[in-house]
Design a protein around this motif. Structure first.
Motif, mmCIF file in Angstrom:
data_model
loop_
_atom_site.group_PDB
_atom_site.id
_atom_site.type_symbol
_atom_site.label_atom_id
_atom_site.label_comp_id
_atom_site.label_asym_id
_atom_site.label_seq_id
_atom_site.Cartn_x
_atom_site.Cartn_y
_atom_site.Cartn_z
ATOM 1 N N THR A 386 -58.711 53.276 5.402
ATOM 2 C CA THR A 386 -60.056 53.598 5.865
ATOM 3 C C THR A 386 -60.410 52.830 7.123
ATOM 4 O OG1 THR A 386 -60.765 54.036 3.577
ATOM 5 C CG2 THR A 386 -62.494 53.671 5.198
ATOM 6 N N VAL A 387 -60.055 51.536 7.161
ATOM 7 C CA VAL A 387 -60.329 50.725 8.351
ATOM 8 C C VAL A 387 -59.556 51.260 9.549
ATOM 9 C CG1 VAL A 387 -60.123 48.432 9.373
ATOM 10 C CG2 VAL A 387 -60.888 48.676 7.013
ATOM 11 N N GLN A 388 -58.285 51.570 9.357
ATOM 12 C CA GLN A 388 -57.473 52.081 10.457
ATOM 13 C C GLN A 388 -57.979 53.441 10.938
ATOM 14 O OE1 GLN A 388 -53.573 51.978 8.698
ATOM 15 N NE2 GLN A 388 -53.235 49.813 9.174
ATOM 16 N N ALA A 389 -58.406 54.288 10.002
ATOM 17 C CA ALA A 389 -58.950 55.592 10.383
ATOM 18 C C ALA A 389 -60.258 55.425 11.150
ATOM 19 C CB ALA A 389 -59.169 56.459 9.144
ATOM 20 N N ALA A 390 -61.077 54.446 10.746
ATOM 21 C CA ALA A 390 -62.328 54.188 11.458
ATOM 22 C C ALA A 390 -62.056 53.714 12.881
ATOM 23 C CB ALA A 390 -63.149 53.147 10.701
ATOM 24 N N PHE A 391 -61.049 52.853 13.025
ATOM 25 C CA PHE A 391 -60.695 52.379 14.367
ATOM 26 C C PHE A 391 -60.214 53.547 15.229
ATOM 27 C CE2 PHE A 391 -57.877 50.676 17.583
ATOM 28 C CZ PHE A 391 -58.572 49.570 18.060
ATOM 29 N N ARG A 392 -59.434 54.424 14.632
ATOM 30 C CA ARG A 392 -58.949 55.566 15.414
ATOM 31 C C ARG A 392 -60.096 56.502 15.789
ATOM 32 N NH1 ARG A 392 -54.836 60.532 13.658
ATOM 33 N NH2 ARG A 392 -55.065 61.642 15.630
ATOM 34 N N ASP A 393 -61.073 56.681 14.884
ATOM 35 C CA ASP A 393 -62.220 57.532 15.208
ATOM 36 C C ASP A 393 -62.912 57.051 16.474
ATOM 37 O OD1 ASP A 393 -61.764 59.110 13.017
ATOM 38 O OD2 ASP A 393 -63.273 58.143 11.750
ATOM 39 N N VAL A 394 -63.147 55.729 16.534
ATOM 40 C CA VAL A 394 -63.827 55.175 17.704
ATOM 41 C C VAL A 394 -62.931 55.267 18.936
ATOM 42 C CG1 VAL A 394 -64.910 53.114 18.668
ATOM 43 C CG2 VAL A 394 -65.192 53.644 16.246
ATOM 44 N N ALA A 395 -61.662 54.909 18.780
ATOM 45 C CA ALA A 395 -60.747 54.925 19.923
ATOM 46 C C ALA A 395 -60.602 56.341 20.494
ATOM 47 C CB ALA A 395 -59.383 54.377 19.507
ATOM 48 N N ASP A 396 -60.430 57.335 19.614
ATOM 49 C CA ASP A 396 -60.310 58.722 20.084
ATOM 50 C C ASP A 396 -61.583 59.178 20.785
ATOM 51 O OD1 ASP A 396 -57.777 58.850 19.091
ATOM 52 O OD2 ASP A 396 -58.265 60.049 17.328
ATOM 53 N N ALA A 397 -62.741 58.803 20.218
ATOM 54 C CA ALA A 397 -64.007 59.218 20.829
ATOM 55 C C ALA A 397 -64.180 58.589 22.208
ATOM 56 C CB ALA A 397 -65.176 58.841 19.918
#
Length: 500
Positions: A386-397
Motif C-alpha cells: 500500500t505504501v509503495q502504491a501510494a508513492f507511485r500514485d504521487v510520482a505518476d501524477a
C-alpha cells in the motif's frame, strides 16, 4: 465481615494487575524502502507556507461553484460513502461487544413460587401424626457475576485490541472512500464540461462548413471548381456531424456518471459552470515534501491498523496455550416468606471458580498461532504494498503534471498557429489567391488542433484532481491550519480513543 472483604479486595487487585499482561508481540512499524522525496517536484513546491493537500479543504481547492455544490451533494447522498460509514458503525459495535468481555457481567435475578404439596407426599404431620398437605412458598433474589475470565495472560485484552484496531481501520477506509469520491466527482464533472465544449466546437464548425458548402456549390454550378472540392466539403460536414454526435454521447454518459456518484438527479438550480481555465484556485499543491507524508494517507493508515489488529491476534493465540480461569458468583437472599426475604439471617452467597487447562488439543492451538502469524505476515506485505502504491500514485501524477503542462503549452501555441493560418487562408480564398481545397484543408487542421487542445486540457484537469487525491486531500471541507512545530516521521504513535 472484615475478614471477608479484605481477601476479596486483595484478590480483585491481584486479578487487575495480572490482567494487564499481554502476550502480543511488541509492535514495530515496518520500514518501507522508497525515495526520501517525490521525483520531479518543481521548485515552486518547495515554498514555505504552502498548505499541504491533506490540510487543504476541497472548498478552497476547487474554484467552480457548480462543482462544489455537486461534491457537497455527493458527500450527502453517495451510496458507497454511506455503506462505508455504516461499516464503521458495525465494526464499532463489534468492538463494544468484544470490549465488554474485559469487565464482569453483572446480572440480577429474582424468582418466587407457591405450590400445594399433596398429603401422601408431605413430610408435615398434624397433631395426630398423620400426613397433611400444605402450601409451600419460596422466594429468592440475587445479584451475581455470570462469568468473568481472569485475563492472566492477556487473551481477552488482545482480542479487544484487535477489535479496536479493526474499528480504526474501518474509519480510515471510510475516509479513503471520501477522498476517492471527491476525485471521481471532479473528473466526471470535467469530462462533462469537456464534452460540452467539444459539442459547441463541433456545432460551430458544422455551421461554418455548411456555409462553405453553399459557396462551393455555387462555384461548382458556375464551373469554377470540380466535383472533388464538393466531395471534400461534404465529407468534412459529415465528419463534424459525427464528432457532434460522439461529443453528445460522451456528455450524456458523463452526466449519468455524475448522477450515480451524487446518488440522485442533479438539481436544476445549480449555478452555471465556470470556464475550463478557472476550475482551480491558482495555487500548486506543495508536493516537494518528504515522502513520509504518505503515512498519513487514509489507505496507508488503514493498512497499518489492519497490521496492528493481526499483531494483537497473535497475543490471543499465544494465550490459548495457558490456563483460563473463570469466576462465577453472587449474593442474594432467600426465604419461604416474602415478608422476611431481606432479613439478615436469610442472606445467601455462592462462589464458583473454574479453571480450564488445555492438555490435548490435537494441534488446534498451534494451528491457530500459525494462522495468526501468517495473517500478520500477510498484513505486513499488504502494508508495504500500500505504501509503495501510494508513492507511485504521487510520482505518476507528478510526472504526468510536468509533461501535460508542456504538452498543453505546445498544443496551445500550435492551435493558435493553425487558427492564424486558417484566417489568412480565408482571406486569400476570398481574394481568389487560395483554392477552396487550401481553405478546407486549413479549416480541417484548425479544427483538429482545437480538438486535441481540449483533450489535453481534460487530461490536465483530471491530473490536478489525481494529485489532490494522491496526496490525501479531500477530508476537510475548509482549509485546516497545520499544527505548529510538527514534523512528519515514520513513527506511528499510539492513539487513545474512547468508544461509547
Amino acid at each position: 465481615m472484615k475478614h471477608i472483604v479484605k481477601p476479596t479486595l486483595l484478590a480483585a487487585l491481584i486479578a487487575g494487575v495480572l490482567s494487564a499482561c499481554s502476550m502480543a508481540p511488541r509492535y514495530h512499524q515496518p520500514q518501507v524502502e522508497m525515495a526520501e522525496t517525490f521525483p520531479r517536484a518543481a521548485a515552486s513546491d518547495q515554498q514555505t507556507g504552502s498548505v499541504a493537500a491533506a490540510n487543504l479543504g476541497w472548498q478552497d481547492y476547487f474554484a467552480d461553484e457548480r462543482l462544489k455544490q455537486i461534491i457537497s451533494l455527493a458527500l450527502t447522498n453517495n451510496r458507497d460513502l454511506r455503506v462505508a460509514a455504516l461499516n464503521v458503525e458495525a465494526v464499532r459495535a463489534q468492538y463494544v461487544i468484544q470490549r465488554a468481555d474485559r469487565l464482569p457481567a453483572l446480572a440480577a435475578t429474582g424468582n418466587g413460587g407457591r405450590s400445594r404439596v399433596a398429603q401422601d407426599l408431605s413430610a408435615m404431620r398434624d397433631a395426630t401424626g398423620q400426613q397433611t398437605s400444605y402450601i409451600a412458598e419460596s422466594y429468592n433474589v440475587g445479584l451475581g457475576v455470570t462469568s468473568f475470565e481472569l485475563d492472566l495472560f492477556g487473551r481477552v485484552k488482545s482480542l479487544s485490541d484487535a477489535a479496536l484496531n479493526q474499528y480504526f481501520q474501518q474509519k480510515q477506509v471510510r475516509d479513503s472512500t471520501q477522498i476517492s469520491l471527491i476525485a471521481s466527482v471532479a473528473k466526471a464533472y470535467f469530462d462533462e464540461c469537456i464534452a460540452q465544449a467539444q459539442m459547441d466546437l463541433s456545432s460551430r464548425v458544422l455551421m461554418s462548413r455548411e456555409e462553405s458548402k453553399r459557396l462551393i456549390d455555387l462555384q461548382f454550378k458556375s464551373g469554377v471548381i470540380s466535383q472533388v472540392e464538393v466531395d471534400v466539403a461534404e465529407a468534412q460536414i459529415e465528419t463534424a456531424r459525427a464528432d457532434y454526435a460522439a461529443a453528445k454521447q460522451a456528455r450524456d454518459q458523463a452526466h449519468n456518471a455524475l448522477t450515480l456518484l451524487v446518488g440522485k438527479p442533479l438539481p436544476d438550480d445549480l449555478p452555471a459552470a465556470a470556464p475550463l481555465s478557472q476550475q482551480f484556485v491558482n495555487a500548486e499543491l506543495p508536493v516537494g515534501l518528504p515522502s513520509t507524508i504518505l503515512y498519513q494517507r487514509p489507505d496507508v493508515r488503514a493498512a497499518e491498523f489492519a497490521l496492528k489488529s493481526a499483531n494483537a491476534s497473535i497475543g490471543a493465540a499465544r494465550a490459548a496455550f495457558f490456563p483460563r480461569i473463570s469466576l462465577i458468583g453472587g449474593i442474594g437472599s432467600g426465604s419461604n416468606d416474602i415478608g422476611h426475604l431481606f432479613n439478615g439471617p436469610n442472606r445467601t452467597w455462592s462462589f464458583t471458580p473454574q479453571i480450564t487447562l488445555p492438555i490435548f488439543t490435537w494441534g488446534q492451538n498451534k494451528g491457530n498461532l500459525d494462522l495468526a502469524t501468517a495473517r500478520k505476515n500477510i498484513a505486513v506485505a499488504q502494508y508495504e504494498q500500500t505504501v509503495q502504491a501510494a508513492f507511485r500514485d504521487v510520482a505518476d501524477a507528478l510526472v504526468a503534471r510536468d509533461s501535460l503542462k508542456k504538452q498543453y503549452e505546445a498544443k496551445l501555441r500550435g492551435e493558435q498557429a493553425q487558427t492564424n493560418r486558417y484566417k489568412l487562408t480565408q482571406l486569400r480564398y476570398k481574394h481568389g489567391i487560395a483554392s477552396s481545397l487550401e481553405q478546407l484543408d486549413a479549416e480541417r487542421d484548425s479544427y483538429a488542433a482545437q480538438q486535441v487542445l481540449l483533450r489535453t486540457q481534460q487530461t490536465l484537469l483530471e491530473n490536478r484532481a489525481d494529485i489532490y487525491k494522491a496526496l490525501g486531500g479531500g477530508l476537510n471541507q475548509q482549509t485546516v491550519a497545520p499544527a505548529a512545530n510538527t514534523t512528519v516521521t515514520t513513527t506511528t504513535t499510539t492513539t487513545t480513543t474512547t468508544v461509547q
